[in-house]
Design a protein around this motif. Structure first.
Motif, PDB file in Angstrom:
ATOM      1  N   VAL A   1       1.794   6.819  -6.838  1.00 38.53           N
ATOM      2  CA  VAL A   1       0.782   7.775  -7.303  1.00 38.53           C
ATOM      3  C   VAL A   1       1.230   9.208  -7.000  1.00 38.53           C
ATOM      4  O   VAL A   1       1.071  10.112  -7.840  1.00 38.53           O
ATOM      5  CB  VAL A   1      -0.590   7.475  -6.653  1.00 38.53           C
ATOM      6  CG1 VAL A   1      -1.575   8.594  -6.900  1.00 38.53           C
ATOM      7  CG2 VAL A   1      -1.138   6.158  -7.171  1.00 38.53           C
ATOM      8  N   LEU A   2       1.818   9.438  -5.836  1.00 38.09           N
ATOM      9  CA  LEU A   2       2.286  10.777  -5.482  1.00 38.09           C
ATOM     10  C   LEU A   2       3.438  11.215  -6.383  1.00 38.09           C
ATOM     11  O   LEU A   2       3.523  12.395  -6.760  1.00 38.09           O
ATOM     12  CB  LEU A   2       2.700  10.819  -4.011  1.00 38.09           C
ATOM     13  CG  LEU A   2       1.556  10.708  -3.002  1.00 38.09           C
ATOM     14  CD1 LEU A   2       2.089  10.638  -1.574  1.00 38.09           C
ATOM     15  CD2 LEU A   2       0.583  11.860  -3.150  1.00 38.09           C
ATOM     16  N   VAL A   3       4.320  10.308  -6.742  1.00 41.28           N
ATOM     17  CA  VAL A   3       5.428  10.646  -7.641  1.00 41.28           C
ATOM     18  C   VAL A   3       4.893  11.042  -9.010  1.00 41.28           C
ATOM     19  O   VAL A   3       5.327  12.039  -9.605  1.00 41.28           O
ATOM     20  CB  VAL A   3       6.427   9.462  -7.751  1.00 41.28           C
ATOM     21  CG1 VAL A   3       7.372   9.646  -8.933  1.00 41.28           C
ATOM     22  CG2 VAL A   3       7.219   9.310  -6.474  1.00 41.28           C
ATOM     23  N   VAL A   4       3.944  10.284  -9.529  1.00 40.35           N
ATOM     24  CA  VAL A   4       3.366  10.605 -10.837  1.00 40.35           C
ATOM     25  C   VAL A   4       2.648  11.950 -10.792  1.00 40.35           C
ATOM     26  O   VAL A   4       2.789  12.775 -11.702  1.00 40.35           O
ATOM     27  CB  VAL A   4       2.413   9.478 -11.292  1.00 40.35           C
ATOM     28  CG1 VAL A   4       1.618   9.893 -12.508  1.00 40.35           C
ATOM     29  CG2 VAL A   4       3.194   8.207 -11.575  1.00 40.35           C
ATOM     30  N   THR A   5       1.900  12.190  -9.739  1.00 39.51           N
ATOM     31  CA  THR A   5       1.181  13.463  -9.596  1.00 39.51           C
ATOM     32  C   THR A   5       2.154  14.631  -9.505  1.00 39.51           C
ATOM     33  O   THR A   5       1.954  15.669 -10.147  1.00 39.51           O
ATOM     34  CB  THR A   5       0.284  13.425  -8.345  1.00 39.51           C
ATOM     35  OG1 THR A   5      -0.598  12.308  -8.445  1.00 39.51           O
ATOM     36  CG2 THR A   5      -0.526  14.696  -8.205  1.00 39.51           C
ATOM     37  N   THR A   6       3.206  14.475  -8.718  1.00 36.23           N
ATOM     38  CA  THR A   6       4.193  15.535  -8.564  1.00 36.23           C
ATOM     39  C   THR A   6       4.908  15.810  -9.885  1.00 36.23           C
ATOM     40  O   THR A   6       5.133  16.972 -10.247  1.00 36.23           O
ATOM     41  CB  THR A   6       5.214  15.157  -7.476  1.00 36.23           C
ATOM     42  OG1 THR A   6       4.520  14.902  -6.258  1.00 36.23           O
ATOM     43  CG2 THR A   6       6.216  16.267  -7.253  1.00 36.23           C
ATOM     44  N   ALA A   7       5.270  14.761 -10.608  1.00 40.30           N
ATOM     45  CA  ALA A   7       5.936  14.947 -11.900  1.00 40.30           C
ATOM     46  C   ALA A   7       5.019  15.680 -12.880  1.00 40.30           C
ATOM     47  O   ALA A   7       5.468  16.573 -13.616  1.00 40.30           O
ATOM     48  CB  ALA A   7       6.354  13.594 -12.471  1.00 40.30           C
ATOM     49  N   HIS A   8       3.746  15.342 -12.884  1.00 41.39           N
ATOM     50  CA  HIS A   8       2.784  16.002 -13.774  1.00 41.39           C
ATOM     51  C   HIS A   8       2.658  17.488 -13.428  1.00 41.39           C
ATOM     52  O   HIS A   8       2.692  18.351 -14.310  1.00 41.39           O
ATOM     53  CB  HIS A   8       1.431  15.307 -13.676  1.00 41.39           C
ATOM     54  CG  HIS A   8       0.369  15.936 -14.504  1.00 41.39           C
ATOM     55  ND1 HIS A   8       0.390  15.934 -15.878  1.00 41.39           N
ATOM     56  CD2 HIS A   8      -0.749  16.619 -14.151  1.00 41.39           C
ATOM     57  CE1 HIS A   8      -0.672  16.582 -16.336  1.00 41.39           C
ATOM     58  NE2 HIS A   8      -1.375  17.005 -15.312  1.00 41.39           N
ATOM     59  N   LYS A   9       2.508  17.790 -12.150  1.00 37.14           N
ATOM     60  CA  LYS A   9       2.384  19.189 -11.735  1.00 37.14           C
ATOM     61  C   LYS A   9       3.657  19.966 -12.046  1.00 37.14           C
ATOM     62  O   LYS A   9       3.595  21.137 -12.448  1.00 37.14           O
ATOM     63  CB  LYS A   9       2.066  19.267 -10.241  1.00 37.14           C
ATOM     64  CG  LYS A   9       0.651  18.866  -9.918  1.00 37.14           C
ATOM     65  CD  LYS A   9       0.360  18.986  -8.437  1.00 37.14           C
ATOM     66  CE  LYS A   9      -1.066  18.560  -8.123  1.00 37.14           C
ATOM     67  NZ  LYS A   9      -1.371  18.664  -6.693  1.00 37.14           N
TER      68      LYS A   9
ATOM     69  N   ILE B   1       0.838  -1.206   0.000  1.00 39.54           N
ATOM     70  CA  ILE B   1       0.000   0.000   0.000  1.00 39.54           C
ATOM     71  C   ILE B   1       0.871   1.254   0.000  1.00 39.54           C
ATOM     72  O   ILE B   1       0.609   2.214  -0.740  1.00 39.54           O
ATOM     73  CB  ILE B   1      -0.975  -0.022   1.198  1.00 39.54           C
ATOM     74  CG1 ILE B   1      -2.013  -1.126   0.993  1.00 39.54           C
ATOM     75  CG2 ILE B   1      -1.655   1.336   1.357  1.00 39.54           C
ATOM     76  CD1 ILE B   1      -2.896  -1.379   2.195  1.00 39.54           C
ATOM     77  N   ALA B   2       1.939   1.245   0.814  1.00 43.26           N
ATOM     78  CA  ALA B   2       2.842   2.401   0.866  1.00 43.26           C
ATOM     79  C   ALA B   2       3.521   2.630  -0.482  1.00 43.26           C
ATOM     80  O   ALA B   2       3.655   3.774  -0.938  1.00 43.26           O
ATOM     81  CB  ALA B   2       3.886   2.208   1.957  1.00 43.26           C
ATOM     82  N   VAL B   3       3.925   1.551  -1.151  1.00 46.86           N
ATOM     83  CA  VAL B   3       4.569   1.676  -2.461  1.00 46.86           C
ATOM     84  C   VAL B   3       3.584   2.236  -3.488  1.00 46.86           C
ATOM     85  O   VAL B   3       3.930   3.116  -4.286  1.00 46.86           O
ATOM     86  CB  VAL B   3       5.135   0.309  -2.921  1.00 46.86           C
ATOM     87  CG1 VAL B   3       5.504   0.325  -4.393  1.00 46.86           C
ATOM     88  CG2 VAL B   3       6.339  -0.067  -2.076  1.00 46.86           C
ATOM     89  N   LEU B   4       2.356   1.755  -3.485  1.00 43.93           N
ATOM     90  CA  LEU B   4       1.352   2.241  -4.435  1.00 43.93           C
ATOM     91  C   LEU B   4       1.033   3.721  -4.204  1.00 43.93           C
ATOM     92  O   LEU B   4       0.925   4.501  -5.158  1.00 43.93           O
ATOM     93  CB  LEU B   4       0.087   1.392  -4.353  1.00 43.93           C
ATOM     94  CG  LEU B   4       0.219  -0.053  -4.861  1.00 43.93           C
ATOM     95  CD1 LEU B   4      -1.079  -0.812  -4.636  1.00 43.93           C
ATOM     96  CD2 LEU B   4       0.600  -0.073  -6.323  1.00 43.93           C
TER      97      LEU B   4
END
Length: 106
Positions: free
Chosen positions: A36-44, A29-32
């Motif tokens: 998701v946070l890494v992808v969101t941060t990269a997009h922003k 769960i922590a990895v998932l």
């Protein structure tokens, strides 16, 4: 009779995970969540970088326009040009301050 009980497969898997695999489930769960946070941060970050680039281009265009306006103001505000335009186009004459007092008094 041992084989009479019926268990659903998801229930058995879930029970085993809760009994024997709490740490791997928490880690998964922590990895998932972190993925998701890494992808969101990269997009922003990409959006902000594109926006910054657009603002830099806009600033450069405004800077060029500002320099052109200063040059135009200096050219139009030149006293000899203004005097030449007044004489040629408007047929104005240079007034002597001594004669101006005579005209005003009459």
């Amino acid at each position: 009779m041992i084989g009479n009980e019926r268990h659903s497969l998801p229930g058995v898997i879930g029970g085993d995970l809760l009994r024997h695999g709490k740490i791997p489930v928490i880690t998964l769960i922590a990895v998932l969540v972190s993925a998701v946070l890494v992808v969101t941060t990269a997009h922003k970050t990409r959006l902000l970088t594109a926006q910054r680039e657009q603002l830099v281009l806009e600033r450069d265009a405004l800077d060029i326009e500002w320099r052109n306006l200063i040059l135009e103001e200096n050219a139009l505000g030149d006293h000899s040009r203004v005097e030449r335009t007044a004489t040629d186009k408007l047929h104005l004459q240079h007034v002597d301050p001594a004669q101006e007092n005579i005209i005003v008094q009459q």
